[in-house]
Every structure is written in C-alpha cells, then in structure tokens.
Design an enzyme around this catalytic site. Structure first.
Site, PDB file in Angstrom:
ATOM      1  N   GLY A 269     -10.413   3.173 -14.508  1.00  0.00           N
ATOM      2  CA  GLY A 269      -9.474   3.030 -13.284  1.00  0.00           C
ATOM      3  C   GLY A 269      -9.368   4.597 -12.936  1.00  0.00           C
TER       4      GLY A 269
ATOM      5  N   GLY B  38      -7.029   5.112 -10.282  1.00  0.00           N
ATOM      6  CA  GLY B  38      -5.846   5.092  -9.406  1.00  0.00           C
ATOM      7  C   GLY B  38      -5.048   6.376 -10.043  1.00  0.00           C
ATOM      8  N   GLY B  39      -3.685   6.149  -9.524  1.00  0.00           N
ATOM      9  CA  GLY B  39      -2.725   7.407  -9.919  1.00  0.00           C
ATOM     10  C   GLY B  39      -2.811   7.722 -11.518  1.00  0.00           C
TER      11      GLY B  39
ATOM     12  N   HIS C 294      -5.506   1.127  -5.577  1.00  0.00           N
ATOM     13  CA  HIS C 294      -4.314   0.357  -5.076  1.00  0.00           C
ATOM     14  C   HIS C 294      -3.101   1.372  -4.970  1.00  0.00           C
ATOM     15  CE1 HIS C 294      -2.850  -3.133  -2.959  1.00  0.00           C
ATOM     16  NE2 HIS C 294      -1.639  -3.391  -3.792  1.00  0.00           N
TER      17      HIS C 294
ATOM     18  N   ALA D 134       1.024   1.968  -2.227  1.00  0.00           N
ATOM     19  CA  ALA D 134       2.521   2.194  -2.550  1.00  0.00           C
ATOM     20  C   ALA D 134       3.063   3.054  -1.420  1.00  0.00           C
ATOM     21  CB  ALA D 134       2.620   2.996  -3.707  1.00  0.00           C
TER      22      ALA D 134
ATOM     23  N   PHE E 200      17.098   3.713  -2.730  1.00  0.00           N
ATOM     24  CA  PHE E 200      16.012   2.768  -2.858  1.00  0.00           C
ATOM     25  C   PHE E 200      16.774   1.694  -3.699  1.00  0.00           C
ATOM     26  CE2 PHE E 200      11.393   2.258  -3.154  1.00  0.00           C
ATOM     27  CZ  PHE E 200      11.145   2.523  -1.898  1.00  0.00           C
TER      28      PHE E 200
ATOM     29  N   ALA F 212     -15.849  -2.420 -15.593  1.00  0.00           N
ATOM     30  CA  ALA F 212     -15.958  -2.536 -16.898  1.00  0.00           C
ATOM     31  C   ALA F 212     -16.066  -3.889 -17.489  1.00  0.00           C
ATOM     32  CB  ALA F 212     -14.621  -1.908 -17.392  1.00  0.00           C
TER      33      ALA F 212
ATOM     34  N   GLN G 133       7.029  -9.266 -10.741  1.00  0.00           N
ATOM     35  CA  GLN G 133       7.910  -9.136  -9.787  1.00  0.00           C
ATOM     36  C   GLN G 133       7.434  -9.616  -8.239  1.00  0.00           C
ATOM     37  OE1 GLN G 133       8.820  -5.054  -8.196  1.00  0.00           O
ATOM     38  NE2 GLN G 133      10.794  -5.481  -9.258  1.00  0.00           N
TER      39      GLN G 133
ATOM     40  N   HIS H 212       8.207  -9.298  -4.296  1.00  0.00           N
ATOM     41  CA  HIS H 212       8.804  -8.231  -3.774  1.00  0.00           C
ATOM     42  C   HIS H 212       9.593  -9.154  -2.525  1.00  0.00           C
ATOM     43  CE1 HIS H 212       9.457  -5.185  -0.527  1.00  0.00           C
ATOM     44  NE2 HIS H 212       9.038  -4.258  -1.623  1.00  0.00           N
TER      45      HIS H 212
ATOM     46  N   LEU I 288       2.707  -6.239   2.446  1.00  0.00           N
ATOM     47  CA  LEU I 288       4.219  -5.527   2.063  1.00  0.00           C
ATOM     48  C   LEU I 288       4.730  -4.867   3.000  1.00  0.00           C
ATOM     49  CD1 LEU I 288       5.495  -6.220  -0.663  1.00  0.00           C
ATOM     50  CD2 LEU I 288       4.879  -3.822  -1.234  1.00  0.00           C
TER      51      LEU I 288
ATOM     52  N   GLU J  81      10.148  -1.420   0.785  1.00  0.00           N
ATOM     53  CA  GLU J  81      11.739  -1.387   0.534  1.00  0.00           C
ATOM     54  C   GLU J  81      12.331  -0.231   1.322  1.00  0.00           C
ATOM     55  OE1 GLU J  81      12.817  -2.368  -3.268  1.00  0.00           O
ATOM     56  OE2 GLU J  81      14.147  -0.925  -3.424  1.00  0.00           O
TER      57      GLU J  81
ATOM     58  N   ARG K 100      15.099  -5.889  -6.602  1.00  0.00           N
ATOM     59  CA  ARG K 100      14.287  -6.826  -6.093  1.00  0.00           C
ATOM     60  C   ARG K 100      14.284  -8.059  -6.467  1.00  0.00           C
ATOM     61  NH1 ARG K 100       9.011  -2.624  -5.771  1.00  0.00           N
ATOM     62  NH2 ARG K 100       9.543  -1.432  -4.256  1.00  0.00           N
TER      63      ARG K 100
ATOM     64  N   HIS L 167       3.974  -9.137  -6.303  1.00  0.00           N
ATOM     65  CA  HIS L 167       3.855  -7.506  -6.257  1.00  0.00           C
ATOM     66  C   HIS L 167       3.390  -6.758  -7.438  1.00  0.00           C
ATOM     67  CE1 HIS L 167       4.739  -3.975  -4.321  1.00  0.00           C
ATOM     68  NE2 HIS L 167       5.743  -3.542  -5.123  1.00  0.00           N
TER      69      HIS L 167
ATOM     70  N   GLU M 217       0.634   0.393 -14.407  1.00  0.00           N
ATOM     71  CA  GLU M 217       0.672  -0.763 -14.262  1.00  0.00           C
ATOM     72  C   GLU M 217       0.081  -1.697 -15.627  1.00  0.00           C
ATOM     73  OE1 GLU M 217       0.615  -2.173 -10.578  1.00  0.00           O
ATOM     74  OE2 GLU M 217       1.228  -4.263 -11.013  1.00  0.00           O
TER      75      GLU M 217
ATOM     76  N   ARG N  80      11.430  -4.085 -12.377  1.00  0.00           N
ATOM     77  CA  ARG N  80      11.139  -2.931 -12.195  1.00  0.00           C
ATOM     78  C   ARG N  80      11.883  -2.353 -10.686  1.00  0.00           C
ATOM     79  NH1 ARG N  80       8.201  -0.240  -8.144  1.00  0.00           N
ATOM     80  NH2 ARG N  80       6.880  -1.918  -7.693  1.00  0.00           N
TER      81      ARG N  80
ATOM     82  N   LEU O  74       5.186   4.141  -9.098  1.00  0.00           N
ATOM     83  CA  LEU O  74       4.534   5.480  -8.699  1.00  0.00           C
ATOM     84  C   LEU O  74       4.864   6.392 -10.030  1.00  0.00           C
ATOM     85  CD1 LEU O  74       4.449   6.057  -4.903  1.00  0.00           C
ATOM     86  CD2 LEU O  74       2.573   5.684  -6.549  1.00  0.00           C
TER      87      LEU O  74
END
Lengths: 567, 345
Positions: free
Chosen positions: A10, A12-13, A43, A47, A118, A158, A232, A234, A244, A247, A278, A346, A370, A381, A387
């Site tokens: 992966g 991502g972040g 993904h 965000a 938020f 994978a 969750q 959204h 999306l 928020e 949420r 979401h 995640e 969450r 993030l």
C-alpha cells in the site's frame, strides 16, 4: 533471493510514512513498497477536510487532553484509551513534521498553520490545505519518498501471505504490467491497504479499489480482524454518485435543510447543530428521509446542504474542489443552489487487530492506517482523525518494523507457491457453461449491504444480508474472467478484489448481527441503546473453515470513565 | 440504481464509443472497436466505459480509481483532447464529436503504450526524480516536528494553485515539444519545479534551477500553451514556465545558456525593430564558433536556394512598430485577465 527487510503493501499515507520512517530509522534496510496503483493515486488523496492536532494556533486554550477526550467520547467509548493518547499526543509533532518537509498547509495571518472547526471537536483544531488536504499530504510524502530513494513496485497486486506453518515468510503478488505472479520474501510485512467501505459499492464514497485487500489477505492467513461491524456513513455524499462533500463545508458554516425548509439538526444536536459527530448527523439525515421530510428525485431521496449564505468568496477560496465536484457530478453550483446530499458509506473503523505499534499476532506482520485497527476510532471516527491516524501509526509502525526486522529469519518461499497461484488465477479464465459477471455481483453486494447492514440495522434484515452474501459467494464460484491475457488484466484484478470484499462482508454482517446494542456507527433499531454491561468490548474475527468465528476482547480504559454520549 | 439498469430516462440516446484497442500479446497493430450503448444524460465517460467493461466487453482495459477527479488515474484522449474520463460528461462530448453520436477514445500520447487505454507512467516519475521535484528542507531531519516554519499568505498564494496538480499527465500527452523530444523535461515537471522553487522551506533552489536550464530543460518550451489549455485542474502552467525563465535570467543572467541568450536576442530585436534579425540570431544565441561549425553547410544551401534572411543593416524597424507595441500591451492584459477569469471559475 535475499529477503527484504520490510515489504510495505500500500502506497497511501500510512504506507509512505512507514517507508520514510523506516529509512530514517535504519538507512541500510532493504525496503520495498508494493502498490496496486501509483502511490500518488492512493485514496489518501481524496481526504478533503484536514488532520486534527492540538497545535493551539487558532484556539489558544486547546490541549492534547481535550483532543483525547473528544476522540474517546466520539468513539462511543470503544476506543482504547492508551492508543488514543498516543494518537493525540503525537499529533502536533506530525503536523509540524509534514510542514517541515513541505506540505502546503493553509496559513493564518500570523503565518502559522491554520485550523478550523470539525465535527465532534471542542476546539477548532483541524489543520488543512484548502479542501485538498489529503491530496497535498500524499503528494508531499510521495515526493519525500522519491527524495529518499524508496524502492517502489508500482501496480503490483498483493495476493497472499506466504506462510511457513503459522509464520510469515513474505508476500505473493501479481505484477499487473506482466501478469506474472512474483514472490517477495520478507522479514516483515506491513499492510497499509486502506479501508473496505467500497463493499457498499454505489452507496460508498470510496475509490473503486478500496476493497480491503490487506485485511482479506491477513484474515485468510489466520490473523484476526477487529470491530468490522463499525462502518461510518458520512452524512453528506452527493445524491447521484455517493461522492463526498467534506465536513469542512459544514465547518465553514453550511446548513443542512429538509424539504420543509427546516434546519433539522436543531432537533438532534441542538448545541453542535450541523457539527455533531458523523454517526449522529448521518442518522439524523436518514431519519428525515425515512419520515418523509426529504426531497424526491429519480436518483433517490435526499436533503439539502446549503452553502449559499457563505458567499462566493469563501466558497471559491476554501471549498474550490467541492464546488467543482458539485458542478461536475450534480450540475449544481453551490454559490447559487443548495447541494443535494444523502449519507454514504465512507470509512471503516474496523481492520486488522494490532497493538499500539502496529503489530499483529503473527510475528513480523504489521498493519497501519485504515487497514489496521489499534483502535483509536472505536465505534465512530471523528472527522480529521483519519489522516492523523494514518500518519501517526504509519510512522510508528514503520519504525517498529525497522527495529524488529533483524529478529526474523524467514525461510525461502517455495517456487511451487508461485506456480500454484498462477494456476489458480488461470482457472478463472476457463470457459464455463453457466457464468456470472463480476460487475453484477459487485452491485448486488453493495445493494444488500446498503439495505440490510447500513445505517439502521435489525436482526431480521441483517440475517437477510447474511443469506444474500452466502448466495453471492456461491455465485462467485461461477464468475468468469473474459480477458485471458497476461498484460494489465483489470478484469482479473477486479474479480480478485470482489472476492476480498465478499469475504470481509461476512465479518461486517456477522459482527452487526451479534452486537445487540447501538453504539457509534452501529445502530440496531431492535436494540436502540448502548449496553456497556454486555457490549463494552471489541469484536474479534478469526477465519475458521471459511467463515468468521467471533470472539471478544476488553477495551483498554484509562482516565475517562464511561459516560452517556450527548452533543 | 445499479449501472446495469440505467433508467429513469430524462433524456437518453444511443452513443457510440470508438475505442483504441491494442494488446501487444496478440495484436500486431492498434485498431478501433465501436461500442454502441444506450445512455442517459448526466453520465460521465468513465461510467460509460465501466458499463461497457462490466456488461459488454470485459477485456476493455483502462485505469480508474477515485472516480472523483482527484487521483488522476483515468486521463485519456477523448475526442482528440487529453482529459479525465471521470469528470467528462458524455453529453458535452457529443456536442464536440466530429461524427454525430460517435465519441473517440484513445490513450494518452507521448508515453509508452501498455494496453488499450493504459500507458506507462514511469517516465514522468523518472523526470520528477531527475529535477528534484520535492522540498529539500532547510531544516535537518533530526529537527523535524519540533517547530513549524512561518509561511506568509503571499508565499502560499505563489504555489497554492500549482499544488493542485494530480499528475494525470494530460499536459504531457498534449505537449508539442515532447512529441519531438521525449527527453524534454515536460510541462508537469516544470510546474512542480516552479512550485518547489517558490517554497521558502526548500534549500536547493539554485541547484534545481541549474538543472532546469540545461538541454531539454525550461528553454525548450515554445509557448504553444497546449499544456495550459489542457490542464484538468486549470493550473496556469505557462505562468510557472515563465516564472522559472524569469528566475533563471534574474539569478543566472542573460549570458547563462543558449536559451537565455536566445530570449535576450529576441527581446532586443523586438524592442529595437519590431521584427527579428534572423541572420545574426544563431550567433547571438550560440556564439560564432558553434554557428560556423553547425550552420555553415545549411547557410550555403540557403544561399543556393536564395532563402537567406536579409543582412542586419537591411532589417528596418517595422513601420507599425508603435501600434505593434500597443497591441502587445493589450494582449498581455488580455492574458492576465484570462488567468484571473480561469482561476476564478
């Protein structure tokens, strides 16, 4: 072949942060990042809103303790309090670190990092870059990984952990560009493949590839998953596409309005109004629709998110991407018209069960972001904490794997494992008399999950969902891959992703059925209240005989006692 | 609500997608397949392609991920223009179609072809590495996380728009220089280099700039503006390219490289005469030695064909030089207005 010290699945972040931190920890390690998309496509880029940290730039009286409390309360007390403490106390450091490496945070007049309110947060502590926060963080991390010379295997999918008894000796993956199955012998493997909420398909805001690949691989290899029933929704997905609206749009002051022109949140969260957490806001929207106060359209019932009073300047400068999306996908300019919205799946709170260092019960296998479940989000969450989660725990896990890789001495992956897997993949391409198309199955899965294991759940419906999933599993046996080529076979890829979603959907549905209470995102109309005596515990799923077997684990408590959760 | 039952026809019609197909494993050369499907208004090109893949021909291959215009996976050429399939409405493309009812879909250009609509992205990543497209922080790594940099709103504004770039490579696909020279730095990498160089937290500005002024760098751009017209995020890429050039001249002078000298010679001529003094342009750009060595044979051929430019003394200032200058000024203000408008959209 010499094993890699760390194979990260992966890009991502959390995967990129883990790679960077591992290289910082020990520059001599042999690290590989495998990603089924180019890392900058991950993904994380979607965000929009931001990342929470008690920097106290905006509200001078904000503290880490307040962030901890808001997160625990937001989780409906299902988060582990020691993990939340790690998340929130590391937060200011991680935001500054990102600034130091070039993330273009929006700024305040005094040149410090800007923060905005938020949902569910007692102070404005969400750090942002307009409405493209995830995008800019992902770009920064990718750039820094290029700078540090991280070795990427881009567009590798994978498939399996390679096991020596109950120990991991690395990973089996498919190179999309050649179709070849390849072995990645590894001392440690970190799963950072993101969430599984795409199983709700058309009622999901997720990217097409958020199919829970890492969770499914780990689960089938015997690694337990945790709290999968918590998905969750959204509150503000666009009516037609499920995409999306951040928020942040409500953080900037947007109103939610029903067909009677009423700001209905005053009946559900009189104090926080649109900025309630949420789960609560999503339930409020769903209730308004169910009780007939929604707008009607061919694309389904919906409500209004009204931004017009913010004015063109604020909308253009702080929510430019949102405005673009509303115009592209709904044909609505939020400066002139209210935006049609309804709740959309979401985020997955559940994931691979890990400790506070990302370790799973299988030695040398880790999970972060995640994909993992520490758990810091519990049953719900808070916006701006995802993030943060991928950054903080990506970093911690990267360091842990770098420090611990030397302990493991995996055996070689036998060549037969690769050839067996190739055979297995080929078998999907055999002509068969009666066949199924993966596209139909995928839509049916999303439909039954949305209808039966969605925002409002009850035993009879969930049982229907479980029966539907079972029949989809049967139908999956007949799925045929029409593309028989090796090169970039997305037909095969999407079939394999579907299998991952199907296997994980069983855990979501079984967990939802067994948990006879309402907590956070999990709302049982037949058990409408939280039941701490029986259910203040994590659900644990183990793969046994092709089915999830459920067990439970206590929640780690700390300073904060159980309280009723009101906003 | 499923894709397979696209219904509630507010307005629907048959649409043909003429798709570039090529699988190097079986095809000796590319060809087009026509897929005609009934669609309703409001659908995007990506969803239409998804419908074809799921229900008509599962071998059709393209990349797609976020479906929301932020990941950059689904860039392809739609009716001869590179753009994201996920943010492109079928009905808008029908208006532009050359053949009524037919939308042409091709892979991006200027990148190696893999299969159908999928191209190799590695060359873009390679150039990002070559030109250090990252902030090389002024702060040593050991100090990271302790305190934030102070950044002014003015500085943030300088690169804010550039950070919208999603690496979709649409600009790469439409770049006219890349068609001639694949080594060319590319618009996207110039944009990102500009963004890094505008960042006060970065510590390798001069080193990056030194790379950018080399061969195949910033001076090779011919200002055709295709990249800017193409950009799916409406980023003023040409402003970034001009920004790097201005920065290069400011910091490295007009004698630095042939590119800088060429620009200076152009500017000189326009100011003095309103037209180019072509005969001496190569000398002023690349020096007498280079010109004699490289252009002498061509000069003889030109003399033989009587195609030589007039000698410098015969190049008189254009008659309309005053009005030309006025027009240039107006043009500049129009361009500025366009930018303002575009960024306001």
């Amino acid at each position: 072949m010499k094993p890699f010290d760390i194979v990260i699945v992966g890009g991502g972040g959390s995967g990129l942060y883990a790679a960077m931190e591992a290289m910082k920890t020990n520059p001599n390690l042999n690290i590989a990042v495998l990603s089924k998309v180019y890392p900058n496509r991950s993904h994380t880029s979607a965000a929009q809103g931001g990342a929470n940290a008690a920097l106290a730039n905006k509200a001078k009286d904000d503290t880490v303790e307040m962030h901890i409390f808001d997160t625990i309360k937001g989780s409906d007390y299902l988060a582990d309090q020691d993990a939340v403490e790690v998340l929130c106390s590391e937060a200011p450091k991680i935001i500054r670190e990102l600034d130091n490496m070039g993330t273009p945070w929006s700024r305040m007049d005094d040149k410090t990092i800007a923060q905005r309110p938020f949902g569910g947060a007692g102070r404005p502590r969400c750090c942002y870059c307009a409405d493209k926060t995830g995008h800019t963080i992902l770009q920064t991390l990718y750039e820094q990984c290029l700078r540090k010379g991280v070795f990427f295997f881009n567009e590798y999918f994978a498939l399996d952990l390679s096991l020596d008894g109950s120990r991991s000796r690395g990973l089996i993956a498919m190179n999309m560009k050649t179709g070849k199955v390849e072995a990645f012998p590894a001392k440690t493997v970190i799963f950072a493949t993101g969430g599984y909420a795409k199983m709700y398909w058309n009622r999901s805001s997720n990217a097409a590839g958020n199919t829970g690949d890492g969770q499914a691989i780990a689960y089938r290899a015997g690694i337990p998953l945790k709290d999968m029933e918590f998905v969750q929704f959204h509150p503000t997905g666009l009516r037609k596409s499920g995409l999306l609206v951040t928020e942040g749009a409500r953080g900037e002051g947007g109103y939610l309005v029903n067909a009677e022109g009423e700001r209905f949140m005053k009946r559900y969260a009189p104090e926080k109004m649109e900025l309630g957490p949420r789960d609560l806001v999503s339930r409020s929207l769903e209730t308004e629709i169910l009780e007939g106060r929604g707008f009607d359209s061919p694309a389904g019932k919906y409500l209004h998110l009204d931004l017009r009073h913010l004015g063109a300047d604020i909308i253009k400068s702080r929510l430019p991407q949102i405005r673009e999306m509303c115009m592209y996908f709904e044909g609505v300019d939020p400066i002139e018209e209210p935006v049609p919205v309804r709740p959309t799946a979401h985020y997955s709170m559940g994931g691979i069960d890990t400790d506070n260092f990302g370790r799973t019960i299988m030695e040398g296998v880790y999970a972060a972001g995640e994909c993992g479940c520490v758990s810091v989000h519990g049953a719900n969450r808070l916006g701006g904490n995802s993030l943060l989660d991928i950054l903080v725990f990506g970093r911690i896990t990267g360091r842990a794997a770098a420090e611990e890789a030397g302990k493991f001495n995996p055996s070689a992956i036998p060549a037969s494992e690769v050839t067996d897997k190739e055979q297995e993949l080929r078998s999907f391409m055999q002509p068969r008399g009666h066949y199924e198309r993966y596209g139909t199955l995928r839509e049916d899965l999303g439909h039954t999950l949305g209808a039966n294991v969605g925002i409002f759940r009850e035993a009879s419906k969930i049982k229907q969902g479980i029966a539907d999933i079972e029949s989809l599993q049967d139908r999956f046996q007949h799925v045929r891959v029409f593309d028989t080529g090796d090169i970039y076979n997305t037909n095969l890829l999407q079939v394999l992703e579907l299998k991952n979603m199907l296997d994980l959907s069983e855990t979501v549905a079984e967990g939802a059925l067994s948990r006879e209470e309402s907590r956070g995102s999990h709302t049982r109309t037949d058990f409408p209240t939280r039941d701490d005596e029986k259910w203040h515990k994590h659900t644990i799923y183990t793969y046994e005989g092709g089915r999830p077997k459920l067990a439970y684990k206590p929640v780690t408590m700390g300073r904060y006692e159980l309280q009723e959760r009101t906003y | 609500m499923s894709d397979s039952t696209i219904q509630h026809h507010e307005e629907s019609r048959d649409v043909t997608f003429r798709v570039h197909r090529f699988n190097p494993q079986v095809d000796s050369k590319p060809y087009f397949d026509d897929y005609t499907i009934k669609l309703e208004k409001g659908i995007t090109v990506l969803r239409a392609l998804g419908y074809i893949k799921e229900h008509v021909d599962s071998t059709l291959t393209f990349r797609a991920f976020c479906q929301a215009g932020i990941c950059g996976s689904c860039a392809m050429r739609i009716n001869n223009m590179s753009k994201l399939a996920c943010t492109t409405q079928v009905w808008d493309e029908l208006d532009k179609a050359r053949e009524p009812g037919v939308i042409k879909i091709e892979p991006l250009r200027n990148l190696p072809h893999i299969k159908d609509l999928v191209v190799e992205m590695d060359p873009v990543v390679g150039k990002m590495k070559k030109y250090s497209n990252w902030v090389d922080s002024r702060m040593p790594e050991e100090e990271w996380g302790k305190k934030e940099f102070l950044v002014s709103e003015e500085e943030f504004q300088a690169y804010d728009k550039a950070t919208d770039c999603i690496l979709c490579a649409s600009c790469v696909s439409e770049c006219t220089i890349l068609r001639a020279h694949k080594e060319y730095v590319s618009p996207v990498v110039l944009l990102r280099s500009f963004r890094m160089n505008a960042d006060s937290r970065d510590g390798i500005h001069d080193q990056r700039l030194a790379g950018l002024v080399q061969d195949h760098g910033v001076w090779d751009c011919t200002h055709c503006y295709r990249c800017q017209e193409t950009c799916v995020k409406n980023i003023p890429i040409m402003d970034a390219i001009h920004g790097i050039r201005e920065d290069a001249i400011e910091r490295r002078g007009t004698k630095d490289t042939s590119g800088a000298r060429h620009a200076e010679a152009f500017m000189d001529d326009i100011e003095k005469k309103g037209r180019l003094v072509e005969a001496t342009l190569p000398i002023r750009t690349n020096g007498i030695g280079w010109t004699l060595k490289n252009l002498l044979p061509m000069a003889f051929k030109m003399i033989l064909k009587r195609r030589t430019p007039p000698p410098p003394p015969l190049v008189k200032a254009s008659k309309g030089i005053q009005s030309l200058r006025k027009e240039l000024k107006e043009m500049a203000s129009h361009v500025a207005k366009d930018h303002e408008k575009k960024s306001g959209e």
